[in-house]
Scaffold this motif. Sequence first.
Motif, PDB file in Angstrom:
ATOM      1  N   ALA A 113       0.829  -1.206   0.000  1.00 11.91           N
ATOM      2  CA  ALA A 113       0.000   0.000   0.000  1.00 11.91           C
ATOM      3  C   ALA A 113       0.863   1.256   0.000  1.00 11.91           C
ATOM      4  O   ALA A 113       0.540   2.243  -0.664  1.00 11.91           O
ATOM      5  CB  ALA A 113      -0.929  -0.002   1.215  1.00 11.91           C
ATOM      6  N   GLY A 118      -1.305   6.590  -3.663  1.00  7.33           N
ATOM      7  CA  GLY A 118      -1.566   7.680  -4.591  1.00  7.33           C
ATOM      8  C   GLY A 118      -1.516   7.269  -6.057  1.00  7.33           C
ATOM      9  O   GLY A 118      -1.824   8.058  -6.945  1.00  7.33           O
ATOM     10  N   ARG A 119      -1.096   6.039  -6.330  1.00  6.79           N
ATOM     11  CA  ARG A 119      -1.092   5.562  -7.724  1.00  6.79           C
ATOM     12  C   ARG A 119      -1.435   4.081  -7.743  1.00  6.79           C
ATOM     13  O   ARG A 119      -0.786   3.274  -8.411  1.00  6.79           O
ATOM     14  CB  ARG A 119       0.257   5.815  -8.355  1.00  6.79           C
ATOM     15  CG  ARG A 119       1.410   5.352  -7.497  1.00  6.79           C
ATOM     16  CD  ARG A 119       2.745   5.779  -8.050  1.00  6.79           C
ATOM     17  NE  ARG A 119       3.726   5.716  -6.974  1.00  6.79           N
ATOM     18  CZ  ARG A 119       4.933   6.264  -7.066  1.00  6.79           C
ATOM     19  NH1 ARG A 119       5.291   6.902  -8.151  1.00  6.79           N
ATOM     20  NH2 ARG A 119       5.780   6.164  -6.073  1.00  6.79           N
ATOM     21  N   GLU A 120      -2.471   3.727  -6.969  1.00 10.59           N
ATOM     22  CA  GLU A 120      -2.888   2.338  -6.863  1.00 10.59           C
ATOM     23  C   GLU A 120      -3.370   1.819  -8.208  1.00 10.59           C
ATOM     24  O   GLU A 120      -3.919   2.574  -9.016  1.00 10.59           O
ATOM     25  CB  GLU A 120      -4.020   2.194  -5.834  1.00 10.59           C
ATOM     26  CG  GLU A 120      -3.609   2.464  -4.394  1.00 10.59           C
ATOM     27  CD  GLU A 120      -3.701   3.929  -4.015  1.00 10.59           C
ATOM     28  OE1 GLU A 120      -3.988   4.755  -4.910  1.00 10.59           O
ATOM     29  OE2 GLU A 120      -3.488   4.256  -2.838  1.00 10.59           O
ATOM     30  N   ARG A 123      -8.883  -2.643 -10.771  1.00  7.96           N
ATOM     31  CA  ARG A 123      -9.678  -3.360 -11.767  1.00  7.96           C
ATOM     32  C   ARG A 123     -11.087  -2.850 -11.557  1.00  7.96           C
ATOM     33  O   ARG A 123     -11.705  -3.190 -10.560  1.00  7.96           O
ATOM     34  CB  ARG A 123      -9.641  -4.871 -11.535  1.00  7.96           C
ATOM     35  CG  ARG A 123      -8.241  -5.464 -11.561  1.00  7.96           C
ATOM     36  CD  ARG A 123      -8.193  -6.852 -10.952  1.00  7.96           C
ATOM     37  NE  ARG A 123      -9.082  -7.798 -11.598  1.00  7.96           N
ATOM     38  CZ  ARG A 123     -10.240  -8.215 -11.093  1.00  7.96           C
ATOM     39  NH1 ARG A 123     -10.668  -7.764  -9.934  1.00  7.96           N
ATOM     40  NH2 ARG A 123     -10.983  -9.080 -11.722  1.00  7.96           N
ATOM     41  N   VAL A 125     -13.590  -0.508 -10.033  1.00  8.69           N
ATOM     42  CA  VAL A 125     -13.416   0.365  -8.871  1.00  8.69           C
ATOM     43  C   VAL A 125     -12.508  -0.273  -7.823  1.00  8.69           C
ATOM     44  O   VAL A 125     -12.001   0.411  -6.947  1.00  8.69           O
ATOM     45  CB  VAL A 125     -14.756   0.721  -8.193  1.00  8.69           C
ATOM     46  CG1 VAL A 125     -15.581   1.621  -9.067  1.00  8.69           C
ATOM     47  CG2 VAL A 125     -15.513  -0.526  -7.795  1.00  8.69           C
ATOM     48  N   ALA A 126     -12.343  -1.585  -7.905  1.00 12.60           N
ATOM     49  CA  ALA A 126     -11.623  -2.280  -6.831  1.00 12.60           C
ATOM     50  C   ALA A 126     -10.116  -2.207  -7.039  1.00 12.60           C
ATOM     51  O   ALA A 126      -9.626  -2.203  -8.166  1.00 12.60           O
ATOM     52  CB  ALA A 126     -12.068  -3.738  -6.772  1.00 12.60           C
ATOM     53  N   LEU A 127      -9.387  -2.148  -5.928  1.00  8.80           N
ATOM     54  CA  LEU A 127      -7.933  -2.179  -5.977  1.00  8.80           C
ATOM     55  C   LEU A 127      -7.482  -3.525  -6.532  1.00  8.80           C
ATOM     56  O   LEU A 127      -8.055  -4.558  -6.209  1.00  8.80           O
ATOM     57  CB  LEU A 127      -7.361  -2.015  -4.565  1.00  8.80           C
ATOM     58  CG  LEU A 127      -7.634  -0.678  -3.887  1.00  8.80           C
ATOM     59  CD1 LEU A 127      -7.224  -0.747  -2.424  1.00  8.80           C
ATOM     60  CD2 LEU A 127      -6.880   0.436  -4.585  1.00  8.80           C
ATOM     61  N   GLU A 129      -5.130  -5.776  -5.841  1.00  5.93           N
ATOM     62  CA  GLU A 129      -4.115  -6.123  -4.838  1.00  5.93           C
ATOM     63  C   GLU A 129      -3.112  -7.132  -5.367  1.00  5.93           C
ATOM     64  O   GLU A 129      -1.918  -7.035  -5.095  1.00  5.93           O
ATOM     65  CB  GLU A 129      -4.793  -6.675  -3.573  1.00  5.93           C
ATOM     66  CG  GLU A 129      -5.657  -5.671  -2.827  1.00  5.93           C
ATOM     67  CD  GLU A 129      -4.837  -4.657  -2.041  1.00  5.93           C
ATOM     68  OE1 GLU A 129      -3.601  -4.706  -2.119  1.00  5.93           O
ATOM     69  OE2 GLU A 129      -5.439  -3.810  -1.364  1.00  5.93           O
ATOM     70  N   ALA A 130      -3.609  -8.114  -6.109  1.00  8.71           N
ATOM     71  CA  ALA A 130      -2.710  -9.173  -6.583  1.00  8.71           C
ATOM     72  C   ALA A 130      -1.628  -8.583  -7.480  1.00  8.71           C
ATOM     73  O   ALA A 130      -0.446  -8.873  -7.328  1.00  8.71           O
ATOM     74  CB  ALA A 130      -3.501 -10.245  -7.320  1.00  8.71           C
ATOM     75  N   GLU A 131      -2.031  -7.728  -8.402  1.00  8.27           N
ATOM     76  CA  GLU A 131      -1.064  -7.149  -9.333  1.00  8.27           C
ATOM     77  C   GLU A 131      -0.085  -6.224  -8.602  1.00  8.27           C
ATOM     78  O   GLU A 131       1.118  -6.233  -8.866  1.00  8.27           O
ATOM     79  CB  GLU A 131      -1.812  -6.381 -10.432  1.00  8.27           C
ATOM     80  CG  GLU A 131      -0.925  -5.751 -11.493  1.00  8.27           C
ATOM     81  CD  GLU A 131      -0.072  -6.766 -12.236  1.00  8.27           C
ATOM     82  OE1 GLU A 131      -0.362  -7.975 -12.160  1.00  8.27           O
ATOM     83  OE2 GLU A 131       0.908  -6.344 -12.875  1.00  8.27           O
TER      84      GLU A 131
END
Lengths: 283, 418
Positions: A113, A118-120, A123, A125-127, A129-131
Amino acid sequence: MSADVLSTEPHTPPVGTTLLSLTGIQKRFGAVRALSDVDFEVRAGEVVALIGDNGAGKSTLVKVMSGAGPADEGSYRIEDREVSIHTPAAASAHGVATVFQDLAICDNLDVVANLFLGRELTRGVALDEAEMERRTVELLEQLSVKLPSVRIPMASLSGGQRQSVAIVRALLGSPKVVLLDEPTAALGVAQTAQVLNLVERLRERGLGVVLISHNMADVMAVADRAVVLRLGRVAGRFAMADVSREQLVATITGADTNVVSERAARVAGRSAATSAGTEGTQA
Amino acid sequence: MSTSTDSTADAAAMDPAVPVPDAAPQQPKQMLRERLAGLRGGDLGSLPVVVGLVVIVIVFQSLNSTFLNSFNLVNLCLQIAAVGIIATGVTLVLLLGEIDLSVGSVSGLAAAILAVLNVNEGYSPVVSLLAAALGGLVIGTIHGLVFTKLGVPSFIVTLAGLLVWQGAQLQVLGSQGTINLPPSGGLQQFGRFSYLADWQAYGLAVVLPVLFLAAKLATRTRRTRAGLPVGALWVPVAQALLLLAVLLAVVAKLSIDRGVPWIFVVFVAILSLIEYVLRRTRYGRAIFAVGGNIEAARRAGIKVDALRTSVFAIASMLAAVGGTVAAMRLGFANQSSGAADTLINAIAAAVIGGTSLFGGRSRMYSALLGALVIGAIANGLDLLNLSSALRYIITGTVLLLAVVIDALASRGRRSAGR
Ligand SMILES: Nc1ncnc2c1ncn2[C@@H]1O[C@H](COP(=O)(O)OP(=O)(O)OP(=O)(O)O)[C@@H](O)[C@H]1O
Ligand SMILES: [Mg+2]
């Protein structure tokens, strides 16, 4: 953001080309001339140490380069193009990333995180996380930064690991020049070594690194060149290969006889006497 | 082990300090190890709340055997819906490291707006509800702007708000002390007499765990595809089965009486939506970041002022929604709607559930857990016919206890070097 954030070698100019150059930099704070007529340059694939006593103007010069405190006068060139950099955003757009001494890390968030703050990646609207985690692991691995896990809060990392994460984060934007303000100031021996290793890896990748430090051992260990500031002026430029620690210290303090050299002489004299004494008894 | 970690596998075998890719906390053994390490580090998780809830239940059940019967549990669900929704908004503000002391007054004002529009002005229930919620949104935006643009501490802004909006509530109600919502009208109908049909309740009890499992499996697939380590498959399956068992038990128990109240479903739905936003979106990540280190958030390019203003707006809107739910359940709005212990209960619920007053930390579904604790205490004392004097004392003490635990955990984190 490109898939391999750090594999953008084609954009990185060959080792030795001048990435950033400042000429005739002037900066005043009221009556104080913090910088006068400073020339400074950073080439690809080198580590430049910026050293000097307290108040010499090191931080002021870094602020000029990072856009946080632009110069009053002087020219700022990135790869031979005159640029005007008045904000940190402009600096990073031109490939100059800064790791300030207060690391600006969120202790409550995990490593992933913080790296992507600031540049998440998302996919829908969802983050994603895996990538983000995949890239984090890849990035840390490329730079051989070792962490217990990328999913633990920053708060549970050591000082050296935190500093490493802050540096790695600066690399996410694919900069050409990285400015490190006292990266080892608060670190112990082992953690300092960790960070210095990372600095060397940045150099291997062809980045230009500016290292501010008060620690001569660090400077001698990792820098290729040193620029010494004294009272806002460049007091000396050295290639590390042919300079001694004493010479650096003398340039920093600006005198042949001073507290530091006197003390050094005294200590040297004492140890010579001791060793002579030892020899005497042995004989 | 993932492909991307193979290169270090050999080195890791020799050097125990190369655990970079050991990032899979899903392995049960490691999970347990991290859990224990966390406990020592002052991270108590939801453990104190759950233990506390169990103790409360045991005490009240032994003092009055009707405490755990279906009738009373349905009442409990009805009672905690409003305060739970308000606490959900408080959670957001606390995450920023700020506080909103006006939520009680705002909920009362919203109840007044709802009643006046619906009863006196003849607007439809839906329009009246929307107007009340919108009022909350506007109020929260004002709080946020005064806080961010003028730099007044949130404590002061919302303390002023506490008084101002209570005054506005009296003004809106005018000379009428109490406005009763029509018993046949949709509002009271919804708040007091609407329950899930059996097929709906059991349907949800089955569908939710299935969705939970599907989401877990999707995450797993994505991690595998990204070459990241994944934990044992049985863990999410077991979790889903546990969730299924709990939901079926709750539905079965509540269905003996009237069933699952709609307003309780509304509360859980709102909370779930907020939880999703908090933990799965960039907006939520930004809220955590601001609560953790505002300067870092600012430097990362987060528009800190806009974010904080929006959080205050959402919190006040949720307070307003909670106020309307309370009015619908009680069947009226009056001058003391949202007064008394509404504010304290909402803040207590958020903190007891595991939202830190120091910002940046909140457990999943803290508003639900906390509202259950607060609600159970109030409900149990009511059953015993004890005065509200005692209720205030006990609720206040429990809040203090939660804050102490929060402070100790925070100190534990610091002394554990974090
Ligand atoms: N914002 C400011 N306003 C006024 N004077 C300033 C300001 N910033 C720096 N100075 C002055 O400019 C000079 C250079 O300061 P600078 O912070 O660059 O030194 P430094 O080399 O970074 O020292 P240190 O090693 O202590 O960090 C000092 O005399 C300092 O007092
Ligand atoms: Mg400085």
